[in-house]
Design a protein around this motif. Structure first.
Motif, mmCIF file in Angstrom:
data_model
loop_
_atom_site.group_PDB
_atom_site.id
_atom_site.type_symbol
_atom_site.label_atom_id
_atom_site.label_comp_id
_atom_site.label_asym_id
_atom_site.label_seq_id
_atom_site.Cartn_x
_atom_site.Cartn_y
_atom_site.Cartn_z
ATOM 1 N N SER A 4 15.031 -1.893 -1.638
ATOM 2 C CA SER A 4 14.209 -2.449 -2.716
ATOM 3 C C SER A 4 13.877 -1.374 -3.748
ATOM 4 N N PHE A 5 13.485 -0.196 -3.246
ATOM 5 C CA PHE A 5 13.142 0.873 -4.174
ATOM 6 C C PHE A 5 14.369 1.355 -4.940
ATOM 7 N N ASN A 37 5.830 4.980 -5.075
ATOM 8 C CA ASN A 37 6.502 4.381 -3.918
ATOM 9 C C ASN A 37 6.145 5.112 -2.629
ATOM 10 N N ASP A 38 5.995 6.433 -2.708
ATOM 11 C CA ASP A 38 5.687 7.220 -1.508
ATOM 12 C C ASP A 38 4.245 7.048 -1.038
ATOM 13 N N LEU A 39 3.330 6.832 -1.990
ATOM 14 C CA LEU A 39 1.904 6.845 -1.655
ATOM 15 C C LEU A 39 1.268 5.467 -1.517
ATOM 16 N N ILE A 40 1.967 4.425 -1.969
ATOM 17 C CA ILE A 40 1.425 3.069 -1.835
ATOM 18 C C ILE A 40 2.341 2.259 -0.921
ATOM 19 N N ALA A 41 1.737 1.584 0.059
ATOM 20 C CA ALA A 41 2.526 0.870 1.071
ATOM 21 C C ALA A 41 3.210 -0.371 0.509
ATOM 22 N N SER A 42 2.584 -1.061 -0.410
ATOM 23 C CA SER A 42 3.154 -2.309 -0.931
ATOM 24 C C SER A 42 4.413 -2.043 -1.746
ATOM 25 N N PRO A 43 5.360 -2.990 -1.773
ATOM 26 C CA PRO A 43 6.540 -2.848 -2.624
ATOM 27 C C PRO A 43 6.130 -2.727 -4.094
ATOM 28 N N GLU A 51 -5.085 -1.055 -4.646
ATOM 29 C CA GLU A 51 -4.169 0.016 -4.264
ATOM 30 C C GLU A 51 -3.977 0.996 -5.424
ATOM 31 N N LEU A 52 -3.853 0.464 -6.633
ATOM 32 C CA LEU A 52 -3.666 1.317 -7.806
ATOM 33 C C LEU A 52 -4.919 2.136 -8.090
#
Length: 298
Positions: A4-5, A37-43, A51-52
């Motif tokens: 996905s990333f 992407n590395d620090l937040i679990a959600s896609p 989260e932001l």
């Protein structure tokens, strides 16, 4: 990287290319996307406001405000051009407006630093950067074909904002450039990348590395004994300030100086009027007079 990333990363690369973003912006925006992407679990396409908020809170504690601003701009670009959604969280983090003034070297201080550069390639390059108000990337990329001797102009090509400009070329700088070119006679570059004493520098198509110029300036600054927090870019700021100071006496207006520096907005140029002592269209004569003392570096 998960699938996905990787998909969004490639899409971000494509959109940045299509929007003609500068290489530095591309690198910073992609770095920001990896960090999110590395620090937040959600896609990436399912980021939540909370989260932001936590993400930017950690960013403020760890990084400079310029990095925080870059990440916010990167996410805004990602939402607008990749996800095709409205960026709704503009006020999650408010970037403070800092109106700082750049550090400036006096003419005596500038000459002192330049005089401590032992290697001709660095002394000539940094003198050119100062005496024509160039950015470091513009200085190391000067080509032989960029010099117009008849008009004593340097053609600065494809600079910031993909703009060209013509800048006055002081006589003393022209002579220094010529003297240095005779040492290597590269048909394309004024500052070819150094190939070592046992190899020829005359055929390379690679220009001098910016890192080497920055290191040489830092060493010369230390040798000069000046206790100032300045960098290679400070030479451009100093040139602009000295030009404004000389221009007040000569009658050269700020619009002329704006064109020389390649500023898009006159407000950017006006900053230097705050740094200078209290501008005739004879700007060439004024610049040559201002740079006469650089002849001592030859």
């Amino acid at each position: 990287m998960n699938d996905s990333f990787q998909k969004y990363y490639r899409a971000m690369q494509l959109e940045l290319k299509l929007q003609a973003k500068a290489k530095s912006t591309v690198d910073n925006y992609l770095r920001a996307l990896r960090r999110v992407n590395d620090l937040i679990a959600s896609p990436l396409d399912q980021l939540k406001e909370e989260e932001l908020k936590l993400y930017f809170s950690e960013l403020v504690d760890t990084y400079s405000w310029s990095t925080v601003k870059m990440d916010r701009c990167a996410l805004s670009f990602f939402y607008q051009y990749v996800l095709k959604r409205e960026w709704k969280w503009l006020e999650i983090v408010r970037i403070p407006r800092v109106k700082s003034l750049p550090d400036i070297l006096s003419q005596d201080e500038t000459l002192l630093i330049l005089s401590h550069l032992e290697k001709a390639r660095y002394r000539t390059c940094l003198t050119a950067i100062y005496s024509m108000g160039l950015r470091i990337s513009e200085g190391v990329r000067i080509q032989t074909g960029d010099i117009c001797k008849d008009r004593m102009r340097l053609h600065v090509r494809n600079s910031k904002g993909y703009k060209d400009r013509l800048v006055p070329l002081p006589q003393v700088t022209y002579q220094m450039l010529r003297d240095y070119w005779v040492m290597h006679r590269n048909p394309l570059l004024l500052f070819p990348r150094y190939a070592g004493k046992s190899r020829s520098n005359s055929k390379t198509t690679l220009h001098m590395d910016k890192g080497g110029v920055q290191s040489a300036f830092k060493a010369a600054l230390a040798d000069s004994g000046l206790a100032k927090q300045v960098s290679v870019h400070s030479l451009r700021h100093s040139y602009a300030t000295h030009l404004v100071e000389a221009g007040v006496e000569a009658g050269v207006n700020l619009r002329v100086i704006q064109e020389i520096l390649g500023h898009s907005s006159p407000a950017t140029t006006a900053i230097y009027s705050h740094l200078s002592k209290p501008v005739i269209q004879d700007s060439d004569g004024m610049i040559n007079k201002l740079m006469q003392r650089l002849g001592a570096l030859r």
